[in-house]
Design a protein around this motif. Structure first.
Motif, PDB file in Angstrom:
ATOM      1  N   ASN A  65       0.620   3.107  -4.908  1.00 37.80           N
ATOM      2  CA  ASN A  65       0.081   2.017  -5.722  1.00 37.80           C
ATOM      3  C   ASN A  65      -1.436   2.140  -5.832  1.00 37.80           C
ATOM      4  O   ASN A  65      -2.090   2.725  -4.962  1.00 37.80           O
ATOM      5  N   LYS A  66      -1.966   1.628  -6.922  1.00 39.27           N
ATOM      6  CA  LYS A  66      -3.408   1.795  -7.173  1.00 39.27           C
ATOM      7  C   LYS A  66      -4.203   0.940  -6.179  1.00 39.27           C
ATOM      8  O   LYS A  66      -3.915  -0.248  -6.007  1.00 39.27           O
ATOM      9  N   LEU A  67      -5.158   1.595  -5.538  1.00 36.97           N
ATOM     10  CA  LEU A  67      -5.972   0.871  -4.557  1.00 36.97           C
ATOM     11  C   LEU A  67      -7.322   0.523  -5.192  1.00 36.97           C
ATOM     12  O   LEU A  67      -7.979   1.377  -5.771  1.00 36.97           O
ATOM     13  N   ILE A  68      -7.659  -0.743  -5.083  1.00 35.55           N
ATOM     14  CA  ILE A  68      -8.916  -1.225  -5.681  1.00 35.55           C
ATOM     15  C   ILE A  68      -9.991  -1.218  -4.597  1.00 35.55           C
ATOM     16  O   ILE A  68      -9.672  -1.331  -3.400  1.00 35.55           O
ATOM     17  N   ASP A  69     -11.246  -1.088  -5.018  1.00 36.67           N
ATOM     18  CA  ASP A  69     -12.345  -1.081  -4.046  1.00 36.67           C
ATOM     19  C   ASP A  69     -12.251  -2.334  -3.171  1.00 36.67           C
ATOM     20  O   ASP A  69     -11.899  -3.415  -3.650  1.00 36.67           O
ATOM     21  N   ILE A  70     -12.622  -2.150  -1.921  1.00 33.45           N
ATOM     22  CA  ILE A  70     -12.420  -3.209  -0.923  1.00 33.45           C
ATOM     23  C   ILE A  70     -13.110  -4.526  -1.303  1.00 33.45           C
ATOM     24  O   ILE A  70     -12.604  -5.611  -1.045  1.00 33.45           O
ATOM     25  N   ASP A  71     -14.278  -4.427  -1.984  1.00 35.37           N
ATOM     26  CA  ASP A  71     -15.036  -5.635  -2.294  1.00 35.37           C
ATOM     27  C   ASP A  71     -14.625  -6.236  -3.644  1.00 35.37           C
ATOM     28  O   ASP A  71     -15.186  -7.235  -4.074  1.00 35.37           O
ATOM     29  N   LYS A  72     -13.640  -5.598  -4.291  1.00 41.03           N
ATOM     30  CA  LYS A  72     -13.228  -6.132  -5.592  1.00 41.03           C
ATOM     31  C   LYS A  72     -11.815  -6.683  -5.537  1.00 41.03           C
ATOM     32  O   LYS A  72     -11.151  -6.838  -6.547  1.00 41.03           O
ATOM     33  N   HIS A  73     -11.317  -6.869  -4.354  1.00 41.35           N
ATOM     34  CA  HIS A  73      -9.937  -7.327  -4.210  1.00 41.35           C
ATOM     35  C   HIS A  73      -9.878  -8.548  -3.319  1.00 41.35           C
ATOM     36  O   HIS A  73     -10.562  -8.618  -2.294  1.00 41.35           O
ATOM     37  N   GLU A  74      -9.057  -9.493  -3.756  1.00 40.58           N
ATOM     38  CA  GLU A  74      -8.892 -10.697  -2.946  1.00 40.58           C
ATOM     39  C   GLU A  74      -7.913 -10.372  -1.824  1.00 40.58           C
ATOM     40  O   GLU A  74      -6.782  -9.956  -2.091  1.00 40.58           O
ATOM     41  N   GLY A  75      -8.295 -10.543  -0.622  1.00 43.27           N
ATOM     42  CA  GLY A  75      -7.367 -10.322   0.501  1.00 43.27           C
ATOM     43  C   GLY A  75      -7.119  -8.842   0.750  1.00 43.27           C
ATOM     44  O   GLY A  75      -7.626  -7.976   0.035  1.00 43.27           O
ATOM     45  N   SER A  76      -6.327  -8.618   1.783  1.00 39.51           N
ATOM     46  CA  SER A  76      -6.053  -7.235   2.197  1.00 39.51           C
ATOM     47  C   SER A  76      -5.071  -6.585   1.234  1.00 39.51           C
ATOM     48  O   SER A  76      -4.179  -7.230   0.709  1.00 39.51           O
ATOM     49  N   GLN A  77      -5.273  -5.302   1.004  1.00 41.64           N
ATOM     50  CA  GLN A  77      -4.345  -4.563   0.142  1.00 41.64           C
ATOM     51  C   GLN A  77      -3.444  -3.705   1.005  1.00 41.64           C
ATOM     52  O   GLN A  77      -3.912  -3.135   1.997  1.00 41.64           O
TER      53      GLN A  77
END
Lengths: 671, 152
Positions: A255-267
């Motif tokens: 699955n596509k991983l978004i930059d850590i600071d651009k995502h709400e909550g843990s991915q």
């Protein structure tokens, strides 16, 4: 809190012609060294910095902070042209700290200038200056600056360098606030602050430390948090890259991983397999493979061959083969028997034929019939049995006719036996033939069973292979699942770390100005404004002078004060600011001050006489809180005396060179 | 063992069968024919030769073997031994006047010659005569020596 009080300064130069020296006593309040230019005033005040190992605050020439009179040649007086060659020189200063503990510091000027001899209560110890190996003087136990900071009672904070490393806020960065040397000191507040340590915001840091509103810990915390955030971001990036690599290697989708600071909550990282145009998760794939393996196992079990049928058929064939072998043996034996009978019959027939010939001979041989009789011995005429054999019993052989009959019977007898044997043989041969046919049928059946078995085995083999492939796949899936779990644990850890650091950073930034620095700044500002008023600063501008909360330096309406004021006003600003710091430290325990202020030629740029008198007055007032101000000036004696008036000022007047031969007797007058 | 399989020994003085070659007349005929066929016009044969020829004649199953030896087709020497029945038969023949023993040779008498002719005329002993015609003359002194080792 005031750190030090200078009690005495002694400068000595050993020459070929004797010892040149001077000894200047200091007291709290204002101390003035008055001498003409080039008499050694700066040498005396610089000796204080030098004796404290702080020559760095004297500006760029710090490596040789004294004139050549202390290194090379010295003159007895300004008229004398005969030089005295310096073989060694030193500074000895006597100080006391806030606990009234005295210390005598001695340092060579020409000689071993990288050590300071410290005498506290007659205990003498040497401390080094500069760096000794990797640890500098400020950090090492035997470092002089380390000793001095401890002696003053300061715990020097750690600050951040431009490289992001931590270092101590060195004493050399603090003392320029109190020591205004002649050449550069009047150009700016903290003009001689050394920058070679690469400390971020060094002037502000020094002022903050001095004012007790330091945000070093705060800054360090911010820096640490930023570094933690960067580290988390970096880790997140590596995790992304490695996860993608794992996905590629295992031919699965991620699955596509978004930059850590651009995502709400843990991915969470999810690998998925493409099965029949549908993406399914690792867990689902594991389940489906487990089910597949279970089904194949059942099919393999069902496809297992029933060997009993084959074994039973083999048993039948074995029995039949044995029967056939027995029949064959019987045939063989019968054939042998028939052959033997044939031989016997042949012999019998031959004998029979010969006997018949003999009978014919007897019947036709009438001419010589008498001669052919063999019943009596032709010699002795005794009875003779018709045989050439020796006979021991009186048993007669058969007559010719009897013998012929006997042979005929024998032929018939053996003939009948032969007949029976042939009949048996025929029967046996039929049986054997039948057995052979049956055996062939049974063998054919066995062949079919075996073929069936092979077919079944073939199916089972295919299934087992299928199962094996599924098991290998399952192993890979389980491994990938473990990797996925591991990665997700890492992702969560990284996210939590980032989140904690990020939230902490936001909070820390919000609380950055909470400390009561405002109060301290306001107090400082108040004293500065009062001083400025006393020193004759432009009254209309005083209200616009303030202390910048950012730089902690005076500014005018938010602009740099240097550009906005005249040179003489700027001198006043420096007087005001420097004395304000001393005054504030005298009353506020939290303010950390060196305890003394040195102004070398404070009447720069011809500040007005009134202003200078005010300065003298203000400086002399520092005695009230045990502050110490040291001026070095070339002001006229009269003018100085007038400015001092009735004030309690310790003035040392020198009409010629301050350092003289036979120093003690030639010390300056004290007023 | 079942009673049916029991064999009961019976002692009897019933006349016994005699092989043809042990019948005196048969052997006399063999002696006479041997001399008549093999000696030709001389009408006598060495007694050893007579003995050996009779030995061979009464063993019809080994004629092939004898023939090979006498014709020199093999070096295997067939077994030939003393047959007292032949001596008896010779003595018988002498007593009956079919042969004479003279200088260690057996001579055919006229009576013997007549007997031979009766045999020929009545087609008796035709196989034996045929054998004698075929190989009888091949039984030379050397062959006799080879067969007997000089003992007879």
């Amino acid at each position: 809190m005031l750190g030090l009080t200078i009690i005495n300064v002694e400068i000595t130069a050993n020459t070929s012609g004797g010892v040149f020296s001077t000894q200047i006593p200091f007291s709290s309040g204002l101390n003035v060294i008055r001498a003409e230019n080039s008499s050694g005033k700066s040498t005396c005040v610089n000796a204080i910095a030098y004796g404290l190992g702080l020559e760095a605050i004297l500006g760029p020439g710090r490596k040789r902070p004294f004139p050549k009179s202390l290194y090379e040649e010295i003159y007895d007086n300004k008229v004398d042209k005969n030089p005295y060659f310096v073989s060694g020189s030193s500074v000895c200063i006597t100080i006391k700290n806030s606990k009234n503990q005295k210390a005598v510091l001695t340092r060579d000027i020409l000689g071993h200038d990288n050590k300071v001899k410290v005498n506290v209560k007659d205990t003498i110890k040497d401390y080094f200056l500069g760096s000794s190996g990797e640890v500098g003087s400020a950090k090492s136990e035997r470092g002089f600056h380390n000793w001095l900071a401890e002696y003053i009672g300061w715990v020097l904070p750690s600050v951040v360098t431009f490289d992001g490393k931590e270092t101590k806020l060195y004493l050399e960065t603090i003392f320029p606030l109190f020591f205004i040397e002649q050449k550069r000191g009047w150009s700016e507040i903290q003009a001689n602050i050394p920058t070679q340590y690469g400390i971020q915001n060094v002037k502000k840091s020094a002022a903050e430390y001095c004012l007790g509103i330091d945000s070093f810990e705060h800054n360090k915390k911010l820096s640490r948090l930023k570094s933690q955030i960067d580290k988390s971001k970096e880790e997140w990036g590596s995790l992304q890259t490695s996860s993608e690599g794992i996905a590629d290697y295992n031919s699965v989708r991620i699955n596509k991983l978004i930059d850590i600071d651009k995502h709400e909550g843990s991915q969470s990282i999810e690998f998925s397999y493409l099965e029949n145009d549908v993406y399914i998760s690792v867990e689902e794939q594991e389940k489906s493979l487990n089910k597949l393996i279970e089904n194949i196992s059942k099919e393999v079990e069902a496809a297992t061959v029933d060997n009993d049928k084959v074994n039973s058929q083999l048993g039948i064939i074995r029995v039949m083969r044995r029967e056939f072998e027995e029949a064959s043996n019987s045939i063989e034996s019968l054939l042998l028997s028939v052959s033997e009978i044939d031989g016997k019959l042949s012999t019998l027939r031959h004998d029979f034929d010969q006997y018949q010939q003999l009978r014919r001979l007897k019947s036709v041989g009438s001419d010589i019939s008498a001669d052919l009789e063999t019943n009596k011995c032709p010699i002795c005429e005794s009875d003779l049995f018709d045989t050439l054999s020796s006979s021991t019993v009186k048993r007669q052989p058969m007559t010719l006719e009897e013998n012929i009959e006997f042979l005929k019977n024998q032929i018939d007898f053996f003939g009948s036996i032969k007949q029976r044997s042939l009949s048996d043989l025929q029967e046996l041969q039929s049986k054997a033939k039948l057995l052979r046919a049956k055996l062939e049928i049974e063998q054919e059946r066995l062949k079919e069973l075996r073929a069936d078995q092979n077919d079944v085995n073939g199916v089972a083999r295919g299934k087992i292979r299928e199962k094996l492939v599924a098991e290998i796949q399952l192993r890979n899936v389980v491994k990938l699942k473990e990797i996925q779990e591991e990665i997700n644990e890492q992702a969560e850890r990284i996210f939590n770390s980032w989140k904690t650091a990020s939230d902490s950073l936001k909070l820390a930034r919000k609380n950055a100005h909470v400390a009561d620095r405002g109060l301290v700044i306001r107090k400082l500002e108040g004293i500065i404004k009062a001083n400025l008023t006393s020193f004759g600063f432009n009254p209309t501008s005083i209200s616009s002078v303030s202390i910048s909360p950012q730089s902690l330096r005076p500014e005018q309406e938010g602009y740099d004060i240097v550009a906005e004021t005249s040179a003489s006003d700027y001198i006043r600003i420096i007087w005001s600011y420097t004395l304000a710091l001393l005054e504030l430290a005298g009353v506020e325990h939290e303010i950390k001050h060196g305890g003394f202020v040195v102004f070398d030629e404070p009447r720069q740029h011809e500040a007005s006489k009134i202003s200078f008198s005010s300065l003298i007055k203000k400086a002399s007032e520092t005695k009230s809180f045990n502050g110490q101000v040291i001026f070095a000036t070339s002001l006229d004696r009269e003018e100085l005396e007038k400015a001092c008036g009735q004030l309690e000022v310790n003035v040392n007047y020198y009409d010629d060179y301050i350092l003289t031969l036979n120093t003690i007797e030639n010390a300056g007058d004290e007023s | 063992m079942q009673d049916d399989n029991k064999i009961k020994a019976v002692i009897s003085d019933k006349a016994y069968p005699v092989p043809i070659e042990m019948r005196p007349l048969w052997r006399i005929c063999l002696i006479v024919t041997s001399i008549a066929v093999v000696s030709g016009d001389k009408k006598f044969l060495d007694s050893k030769k007579v003995n050996i020829l009779v030995w061979m004649l009464i063993r019809k199953k080994r004629w092939e073997e004898y023939e090979k030896y006498l014709l020199g087709r093999t070096n295997d020497i067939p077994l030939v031994s003393v047959d007292t029945a032949t001596y008896k038969a010779v003595e018988f023949s002498i007593a009956k006047g079919f042969v004479l023993l003279k200088d260690g040779r057996v001579h055919l008498t006229d009576s013997g010659q007549d007997l031979h002719e009766i045999l020929v005329k009545n087609e008796i002993m035709q196989d034996e005569m045929s054998f004698l015609h075929q190989v009888g003359k091949k039984l030379t002194g050397n062959k006799i020596k080879g067969l007997t080792g000089g003992l007879l």
